[in-house]
Design an enzyme around this catalytic site. Structure first.
Site, PDB file in Angstrom:
ATOM      1  N   CYS A  88      -0.801 -13.621   2.679  1.00 12.74           N
ATOM      2  CA  CYS A  88      -1.350 -12.273   2.715  1.00 12.74           C
ATOM      3  C   CYS A  88      -0.698 -11.420   1.639  1.00 12.74           C
ATOM      4  O   CYS A  88       0.489 -11.097   1.732  1.00 12.74           O
ATOM      5  CB  CYS A  88      -1.146 -11.722   4.130  1.00 12.74           C
ATOM      6  SG  CYS A  88      -1.120  -9.935   4.270  1.00 12.74           S
ATOM      7  N   CYS A 140       1.053  -8.173   2.603  1.00 12.45           N
ATOM      8  CA  CYS A 140       2.268  -8.470   3.369  1.00 12.45           C
ATOM      9  C   CYS A 140       3.435  -8.710   2.416  1.00 12.45           C
ATOM     10  O   CYS A 140       4.535  -8.163   2.585  1.00 12.45           O
ATOM     11  CB  CYS A 140       2.099  -9.731   4.219  1.00 12.45           C
ATOM     12  SG  CYS A 140       0.693  -9.708   5.338  1.00 12.45           S
TER      13      CYS A 140
END
Lengths: 184, 388, 82
Positions: free
Chosen positions: A81, A84
């Site tokens: 991600c 993230c």
């Protein structure tokens, strides 16, 4: 011989129809945002944050209850991600700054295979505790609706803030919440 | 040379600039430098393509492309009815993507210039994520305006623009796509595009031939005559599947039909296999078949048989098979911290095209009995990419 | 002439309204692939277009030699982040 093109009007009524449909359906974005908001509201805030125990980086186990009395931020993340990974260093800076004031951050990695996370952390080390949730039990428990997701829990153990996604500038939003919860 | 070029320009630019969207995040920042080369049917076209994409404040992503086609030699059409040529086409494009929550708005402009054709295209699209980011719906609109010229030779033999010839064409395209995450391993897309061209849609150089028993070769030439409009529909379905050992399988089908009577089917199958952490290999097979345009003939029975007439092999009945392989090697450079990763890639495709109603008159026997044309082409791509 | 246009536009509303309301109004279906289960979809090999510079070129090669054009766009899939 002079060339006179015929117009679109005469020859492609389907094209005009398609254009109208396209314009009309450009109105779709505002409509669909409502769905996302409604969905976010389903995840309860101001309710006690469910306790959990997960295997942590370093070998031991980690429970949410062991941090009762502190302001806890649970950050659900994954190596795949992008946002993230973007916020990891910022979360680490936040943790470093406020850990002595009764704040802790738990990074819950949601990947079924923890190997990717271990390798990532070797290259991009962080100092806050990392827990592994390979069977998504905690993700389901917290009804994670976006990646990344952050849940900020107050000293009494109630989930006060649920934050979906990460965009540059969100770290200031986190800080505001954390500071106000530390002061409580 | 004609409206097909216009739609080519649209597609090429829109594809290179359209964000390879990953749900509600902007596409990655990267730069690519590509060398491309096509060899087939007596034509060689090569050149560079440079693509740079950079995002700002995580809200806006800008992409710019510089592309050149250097054409040399003569294609079968030109071999028989015109003279060999060299040509250079330069295309510059710029696009902007703006991300707001789950919506991406894109705007772009493409300029394609060659000595006898100038194409200017603008496009706009909106893409929306919904249903927990499982569904993405996208609408696009493209508008192109093209100026068509004709090159002739002046008294000294130099190539100049024919001052007596100038024409225009206009292209509009409306597209829609729906991408749906079906399972953890499967994602699918449905896409539809409506394109409408009007204006001068043929080539000022190409001719048709019609049978004439008195002529030395058994036929005489006449200029092409195309309709002033063309509307087409294309619909496709695509699936991409993640194989458990970490590989990807990709399948696509497209149906095409237009008001010129062309009907085409395209089938694609692709396989991607990463190996050893740094390597990625690709293999693909593409099948394409089309029915000729209503006004296409290889040899018209006599002069002015139909209102419209064409002998462009791209409008004929044919089947094309393409097989391709690719390899990509990813690397990191410790000394350059701003470089997230880099890669070197090569792709090779081999095309075999069998025409069912286009004859090779360079191997002429009697008009209409020449062997059917077959084309084999090699396409090479070499590129270096950098992510930052 | 005017009547025809109005009728056509009215027909358009019949198409647009249910579609728009379906997309905006009701959301009883829960997403069956959770955001934390998108690992494989986020894998770069699962992107529809891994190298846009290359895809654009090869699509141009085909389109400039064939009668068919368009209908190949795709956006979406991937990590579903944010």
């Amino acid at each position: 011989m002079p060339y006179r093109p015929t117009t679109l009007r005469q020859t492609a009524p389907v094209a005009r129809l398609a254009r109208l449909v396209a314009l009309a359906l450009a109105a779709v974005p505002p409509l669909t945002l409502v769905t996302a908001e409604q969905a976010a509201a389903k995840v309860a805030a101001n309710a006690p944050a469910p306790d959990f125990t997960l295997a942590a980086r370093g070998g031991q186990h980690l429970s949410l209850s062991q941090y009762k009395g502190q302001v806890v931020m649970i950050n659900f993340w994954a190596t795949w991600c992008g946002p993230c990974r973007q916020e990891m260093p910022l979360l680490d800076a936040m943790y470093q700054k406020y850990k002595r004031m009764g704040f802790t951050l738990i990074g819950v990695n949601v990947e079924p295979d923890s190997k990717a996370a271990e390798e990532y952390l070797k290259k991009v080390p962080v100092t806050f505790p990392i827990a592994f949730d390979p069977d998504s039990s905690v993700s389901k428990l917290y009804a994670v609706q976006g990646m990344p997701s952050s849940v900020i829990i107050d000293r009494k153990g109630n989930a006060r803030v649920i934050h979906k996604g990460y965009r540059p500038g969100d770290e200031n939003v986190y800080l505001d919440h954390i500071r106000s919860l530390i002061r409580e | 040379m004609n409206a097909r070029r216009a739609s080519r320009v649209l597609l090429l630019a829109a594809l290179s600039l359209a964000p390879a969207l990953q749900a509600a995040v902007l596409p990655e920042d990267r730069a690519d430098v590509l060398y491309h080369r096509y060899d087939g049917g007596g034509v060689t076209i090569d050149g560079p393509s440079v693509l740079v994409r950079k995002s700002f404040a995580d809200k806006v992503s800008v992409s710019a492309n510089y592309y050149v086609d250097m054409v040399s030699s003569a294609s079968i059409d030109v071999v028989t009815t015109a003279s060999p040529y060299t040509e250079k086409r330069t295309q510059k494009s710029l696009s902007l993507d703006y991300l707001r929550n789950k919506t991406t708005y894109s705007l772009g402009y493409i300029d394609s210039t060659e000595s006898d054709y100038i194409a200017k295209t603008a496009f706009f699209s909106v893409s929306q994520d919904m249903f927990g980011d499982l569904t993405t719906i996208s609408f696009g609109f493209r508008r192109g305006q093209n100026d068509v010229f004709r090159n002739i030779k002046d008294a000294s033999g130099a190539r100049i623009r024919d001052p007596a010839f100038q024409a225009e064409s206009d292209t509009r395209s409306y597209s829609f796509s729906l991408t749906q995450v079906l399972t953890r391993d499967l994602v699918g897309t449905l896409a539809y595009e409506l394109m409408s061209d009007e204006g001068y849609l043929n080539s000022p150089y190409r001719s048709i031939r019609y049978a004439d028993a008195t002529a030395p070769m058994g036929f005489l030439l006449d200029p092409e005559r195309y309709p002033a409009t063309r509307t087409s529909n294309a619909a496709s379905a695509r699936l991409k599947y993640f194989l458990p050992w970490r590989a990807a399988l990709d399948g696509r089908y497209r149906f095409y039909s237009d008001t010129w009577g062309i009907r085409a089917h395209t089938g694609d199958l692709g396989y991607t296999q990463p190996l050893g952490g740094s390597w990625t290999f690709d293999a693909r097979y593409r099948y394409y078949t089309q029915d000729a345009a209503d006004f296409y003939r290889d040899l018209f029975p006599r002069r002015n048989t139909l209102n419209f007439q064409a002998r462009d092999k791209e409008l004929s009945t044919f089947t094309a098979h393409t097989i391709g392989i690719g390899a990509s090697w990813e690397f990191r450079v410790q000394r350059l911290p701003w470089l997230q990763k880099g890669s070197v890639s090569a792709r090779f495709d081999h095309m075999i095209v069998q025409y069912d109603d286009f004859r090779d008159i360079t191997r002429g026997t009697s008009a209409g009995a020449e062997p059917l044309y077959e084309l084999e082409a090699n396409v090479l791509q070499l590129f270096v990419s950098a992510w930052f | 002439m005017r009547d025809n246009r109005l009728r056509r536009h009215a027909r358009l509303l019949w198409l647009v309204t249910p579609v728009a309301s379906l997309l905006g109004g009701c959301a009883p279906i829960e997403p069956w692939v959770k955001p934390y289960e998108r690992e494989r979809l986020a894998d770069p090999i699962m992107a529809f277009e891994r190298d846009p510079v290359s895809t654009a070129y090869i699509d141009h090669v085909f389109e400039s030699r064939e009668g068919a054009r368009g209908g190949t766009g795709a956006a979406g899939g991937g990590c579903g982040c944010n």
